[in-house]
Design a protein around this motif. Structure first.
Motif, mmCIF file in Angstrom:
data_model
loop_
_atom_site.group_PDB
_atom_site.id
_atom_site.type_symbol
_atom_site.label_atom_id
_atom_site.label_comp_id
_atom_site.label_asym_id
_atom_site.label_seq_id
_atom_site.Cartn_x
_atom_site.Cartn_y
_atom_site.Cartn_z
ATOM 1 N N VAL A 148 0.840 -1.195 0.000
ATOM 2 C CA VAL A 148 0.000 0.000 0.000
ATOM 3 C C VAL A 148 0.873 1.242 0.000
ATOM 4 C CG1 VAL A 148 -1.750 1.281 1.270
ATOM 5 C CG2 VAL A 148 -1.874 -1.210 1.156
ATOM 6 N N ARG A 149 1.953 1.194 0.764
ATOM 7 C CA ARG A 149 2.867 2.329 0.803
ATOM 8 C C ARG A 149 3.533 2.531 -0.559
ATOM 9 N NH1 ARG A 149 7.506 1.550 4.906
ATOM 10 N NH2 ARG A 149 5.712 1.122 6.256
ATOM 11 N N CYS A 175 -0.012 -12.073 -5.096
ATOM 12 C CA CYS A 175 0.777 -11.934 -3.872
ATOM 13 C C CYS A 175 2.203 -12.446 -4.060
ATOM 14 C CB CYS A 175 0.107 -12.687 -2.729
ATOM 15 S SG CYS A 175 -1.593 -12.166 -2.414
ATOM 16 N N LEU A 176 2.335 -13.505 -4.859
ATOM 17 C CA LEU A 176 3.650 -14.119 -5.033
ATOM 18 C C LEU A 176 4.609 -13.244 -5.835
ATOM 19 C CD1 LEU A 176 2.717 -17.864 -5.638
ATOM 20 C CD2 LEU A 176 3.666 -16.807 -3.580
ATOM 21 N N HIS A 211 -5.351 -14.011 4.990
ATOM 22 C CA HIS A 211 -4.878 -12.623 4.994
ATOM 23 C C HIS A 211 -5.972 -11.708 4.448
ATOM 24 C CE1 HIS A 211 -0.975 -14.419 5.800
ATOM 25 N NE2 HIS A 211 -1.145 -15.198 4.751
ATOM 26 N N GLU A 212 -7.037 -11.567 5.215
ATOM 27 C CA GLU A 212 -8.200 -10.832 4.726
ATOM 28 C C GLU A 212 -8.064 -9.323 4.900
ATOM 29 O OE1 GLU A 212 -11.751 -12.475 6.351
ATOM 30 O OE2 GLU A 212 -11.397 -14.468 5.504
ATOM 31 N N ALA A 213 -7.166 -8.885 5.772
ATOM 32 C CA ALA A 213 -6.950 -7.446 5.976
ATOM 33 C C ALA A 213 -5.833 -6.988 5.037
ATOM 34 C CB ALA A 213 -6.597 -7.156 7.425
ATOM 35 N N THR A 214 -6.107 -7.014 3.757
ATOM 36 C CA THR A 214 -5.045 -6.820 2.768
ATOM 37 C C THR A 214 -4.448 -5.415 2.779
ATOM 38 O OG1 THR A 214 -6.778 -6.371 1.144
ATOM 39 C CG2 THR A 214 -5.869 -8.597 1.200
ATOM 40 N N HIS A 215 -5.176 -4.432 3.259
ATOM 41 C CA HIS A 215 -4.653 -3.068 3.256
ATOM 42 C C HIS A 215 -3.933 -2.709 4.558
ATOM 43 C CE1 HIS A 215 -7.805 -2.922 0.109
ATOM 44 N NE2 HIS A 215 -6.897 -2.205 -0.506
ATOM 45 N N GLN A 218 -5.032 -3.641 12.503
ATOM 46 C CA GLN A 218 -4.751 -3.026 13.800
ATOM 47 C C GLN A 218 -4.309 -4.055 14.837
ATOM 48 O OE1 GLN A 218 -4.574 -0.019 13.554
ATOM 49 N NE2 GLN A 218 -6.245 0.903 12.403
ATOM 50 N N VAL A 219 -4.495 -5.351 14.530
ATOM 51 C CA VAL A 219 -4.293 -6.360 15.574
ATOM 52 C C VAL A 219 -3.401 -7.526 15.170
ATOM 53 C CG1 VAL A 219 -6.480 -5.842 16.723
ATOM 54 C CG2 VAL A 219 -6.428 -7.535 14.879
ATOM 55 N N ASP A 220 -3.163 -7.723 13.878
ATOM 56 C CA ASP A 220 -2.452 -8.936 13.465
ATOM 57 C C ASP A 220 -1.355 -8.604 12.464
ATOM 58 O OD1 ASP A 220 -2.571 -12.052 13.529
ATOM 59 O OD2 ASP A 220 -2.412 -11.524 11.403
ATOM 60 N N SER A 221 -0.137 -9.019 12.776
ATOM 61 C CA SER A 221 1.011 -8.680 11.930
ATOM 62 C C SER A 221 1.010 -9.424 10.607
ATOM 63 C CB SER A 221 2.315 -8.980 12.678
ATOM 64 O OG SER A 221 2.405 -10.363 12.997
ATOM 65 N N THR A 222 0.260 -10.531 10.520
ATOM 66 C CA THR A 222 0.173 -11.268 9.259
ATOM 67 C C THR A 222 -1.048 -10.851 8.444
ATOM 68 O OG1 THR A 222 -1.054 -13.095 10.283
ATOM 69 C CG2 THR A 222 1.353 -13.247 10.275
ATOM 70 N N LEU A 223 -1.735 -9.812 8.888
ATOM 71 C CA LEU A 223 -2.894 -9.236 8.178
ATOM 72 C C LEU A 223 -4.020 -10.250 7.996
ATOM 73 C CD1 LEU A 223 -1.053 -7.165 5.396
ATOM 74 C CD2 LEU A 223 -1.489 -6.566 7.782
ATOM 75 N N ARG A 224 -4.212 -11.102 9.005
ATOM 76 C CA ARG A 224 -5.298 -12.078 8.905
ATOM 77 C C ARG A 224 -6.655 -11.415 9.090
ATOM 78 N NH1 ARG A 224 -4.868 -17.592 11.939
ATOM 79 N NH2 ARG A 224 -6.642 -17.886 10.527
ATOM 80 N N PHE A 225 -6.731 -10.418 9.973
ATOM 81 C CA PHE A 225 -8.011 -9.749 10.221
ATOM 82 C C PHE A 225 -7.737 -8.367 10.783
ATOM 83 C CE2 PHE A 225 -7.187 -13.304 13.166
ATOM 84 C CZ PHE A 225 -6.689 -12.607 14.248
#
Length: 225
Positions: A148-149, A175-176, A211-215, A218-225
């Motif tokens: 995103v950055r 993603c790959l 990895h549903e929090a693709t952007h 706030q809570v998971d470093s692997t962007l799961r949610f």
């Protein structure tokens, strides 16, 4: 390509336009579209009227709406030169430019600076353009997705795509492009040192409950949610 035509109107030259449209003319020499200008008599056909059509009736009517072409209301003028973008807007998933809900000028400034906002030091401003509408993706997030950055266009084709959400690829191959490591066992896929073969067979990285929090999250470093 030929400038748009207006029945009964003749070309008057960009110099005449600047008398009323000083705001647009002030920084126009710095714009990408300034390359359309020319010196001498050809200037009547190359300049403001390349996009807006001949201006004599607009001048005589003191700016009457309909006496000049306004590309903000119709993308067809832009498509006269940008034929590839015309094709992209006919793909299955696009910004709604052809239906009039979005204008080319909502993202591109034809009168100032680089009309194509992308690359180099302009990546931040390119994201700002997207975030004017897509504010929910802005954050700030405790755990950022670096892509995103780098720019929304890292993952999204901003004019149109055959893929949902205007993505550049439909599945985990998107993603790959960034999240890839050398594979040492045939038929097995490891990402981040973890076995992913079974996961990617279920669907995309962002629709398999992973990895549903693709952007950003706030809570998971692997962007799961």
């Amino acid at each position: 390509m030929a400038p748009p035509q207006i029945a009964g109107a003749v070309f008057i030259g960009s110099g005449t336009c600047t008398a009323c449209h000083a705001d647009q003319a002030q920084f126009f020499d710095s714009s990408s579209h300034a390359l359309l200008q020319d010196e001498g008599d050809p200037a009547k056909f190359i300049g403001c009227e390349s996009c807006h059509g001949p201006g004599s009736m607009h001048l005589a009517s003191f700016g009457q709406v309909g006496a000049i072409v306004n590309p903000r209301r119709s993308p067809e003028t832009c498509f006269q030169c940008h034929l590839d973008k015309h094709g992209e807007f006919h793909l299955p998933n696009t910004h709604p430019v052809l239906t009039g809900k979005v204008s080319c000028a909502d993202c591109h400034d034809p009168h100032r600076g680089d009309a194509v906002i992308a690359g180099g030091t302009q990546l931040a401003s390119a994201n700002d353009t997207c975030l004017e509408c897509h504010a929910a993706q802005q954050g700030p997030f405790v755990f950022e997705h670096e892509a995103v950055r780098e720019g929304c266009v890292t993952c999204h084709s901003h004019h149109g795509s055959v893929n949902p959400k205007m993505l550049r690829a439909a599945n985990h191959t998107l993603c790959l492009q960034c999240h890839f490591q050398e594979q040492t066992v045939d038929g097995r896929l490891k990402i981040g040192g973890r076995e992913h073969t079974a996961y990617v067979s279920r669907g995309t990285c962002w629709t398999t409950g992973c990895h549903e929090a693709t952007h950003g999250s706030q809570v998971d470093s692997t962007l799961r949610f």
